[in-house]
Write an enzyme that holds these catalytic residues in place. Sequence first.
Site, PDB file in Angstrom:
ATOM      1  N   ASP A 177      -1.176  -2.368   2.012  1.00  0.00           N
ATOM      2  CA  ASP A 177      -1.795  -3.018   0.860  1.00  0.00           C
ATOM      3  C   ASP A 177      -1.155  -4.397   0.800  1.00  0.00           C
ATOM      4  OD1 ASP A 177      -2.417  -4.054  -1.684  1.00  0.00           O
ATOM      5  OD2 ASP A 177      -2.695  -2.043  -2.506  1.00  0.00           O
ATOM      6  N   HIS A 178      -1.886  -5.423   1.222  1.00  0.00           N
ATOM      7  CA  HIS A 178      -1.243  -6.726   1.415  1.00  0.00           C
ATOM      8  C   HIS A 178      -0.717  -7.314   0.108  1.00  0.00           C
ATOM      9  CE1 HIS A 178      -5.319  -8.184   0.357  1.00  0.00           C
ATOM     10  NE2 HIS A 178      -4.709  -9.278  -0.045  1.00  0.00           N
ATOM     11  N   HIS A 240      -5.078  -2.327  -4.890  1.00  0.00           N
ATOM     12  CA  HIS A 240      -4.181  -3.390  -5.353  1.00  0.00           C
ATOM     13  C   HIS A 240      -3.738  -3.188  -6.805  1.00  0.00           C
ATOM     14  CE1 HIS A 240      -5.477  -5.075  -1.671  1.00  0.00           C
ATOM     15  NE2 HIS A 240      -6.532  -5.709  -2.114  1.00  0.00           N
TER      16      HIS A 240
END
Length: 492
Positions: A177-178, A240
Amino acid sequence: MTEKRALFIIFGGSGDLAQRKLYPALYGLYYQGRLAKHFAVIGTARRPWTDDHYHDVIKQSLVGAPGSAHQKAEFADHFYYQSHDVTDAAHYVTLRDLAAKLDQQYALDGNRVFYMAMAPRFFATIAEHVKSEKLLSDKGFNRLIVEKPFGRDFASAKQLNDDISQAFTENQIYRIDHYLGKEMVQDIMPLRFANPLFEHVWSKDFIDNIQITLAEDIGVEERAGYYETAGALRDMVQNHIFQIIAMLTMEKPVKYDAPSIHAAKRAVLADIKPYTPAQVHANFVRGQYVGGDNVGLSYREEDNIASDSTVETYVAGRVDIANDRWQGVPIYLRTGKKLAEKQSRIDIVFKPTENNILPTAGDTSVGSDVLTLIIEPETGMHLTLNGKAIGVSDAVSPFTLDHALDQDELAKAPEAYQRLMLNILEGNKLTFTHWQELAASWHFIDAIRTVWDNDGADGLAFYNSGTMGPREADELLARDNRQWVWQGPAAD
């Protein structure tokens, strides 16, 4: 600085993700000296590229990156290309032989990183062949990197997890999950647990509400095909936003390590109970952008979008946590496309002072203290407090303490993917998502998705591109006698 040794095998090596994110991230580690002589990369895809063409693609992906042309060429020389059909077992045998050759050539100690930069429908097939054709190393580490979307709902996510778990253990699986690699998201835990000023007031006794905004000013662009099957709820909220919620609200981990932090996150996510249909209608808003003069097309007019699509490009909602620390504290979230400005931020709104004895500057009450974390495009934080108004007046007036990273500091902060790739090489799972965290978020999201799918077009709110979204999102807070802290660029 210790050099890392590993062979990266990137399934989807010719794709957009690899070129925009992965190759620049690996180059950043190379430029810093964290990767040097002892690494190699195999890119696989269907396209019949040569190694020389692949090197040109790599170097093109590094335009604008620091360093000389010679450095970039030396970096690209570590890359090898294999035209690959992920369904053909014979291609994995060729891949295994090339991996063994490169392991010896670069002295990689058998360390292997498998990166699935492809559509999720191929994940199970790749994992099956990686195991059956013996690509897993028996002397170094084996780590699997999986991109979102990880499923479309809990059932498909569980099936996907079961499939890849046939070849890799949970400890070997890194679900990216960047957002967890972004600088200010990384700062949440130090802010909470290294400052008594905040640690002792981080609860329902002092916090009135929490607001999370992930706003984009662009439309769906080239992602229309994906977006029609996902929508904003799956694309942004399930991953996110829920990860940010977990980091903001989890109990203090017993240790600063991945197992302890994941345990704390799982515990708080378990306290977010899925909504009933009536609660979904009361607590969540979905919207879709429409166009007009100077703001481009409506969502339904975009290429590859159905003319009667009910897919949401905007979501706002209220989440409640049923535990002693957070009972009664609403967490408001919103995310959308074609909004007034790109901005990702978290606003922690503290309860106002009771029985205020001081005069105020034109207002009937003293305002709330607000801690704001700016994730992007700027990076920093603001703390809004109450103080004396400037001048002879004794009235209370708000002022802000600002901490913004300057250009030199930002230059030292790694891009999210670069940080995450280094964590993978170090075996640090702190910034990745555990399966049980995903499962909890999917249960919550599925309850909303089911209601919206059954509603069809009913309840879909339309909003003008370039605004802050549908008025229903403002009404969601207004009914609680609250409002969004960030009102958009015109209010700044």
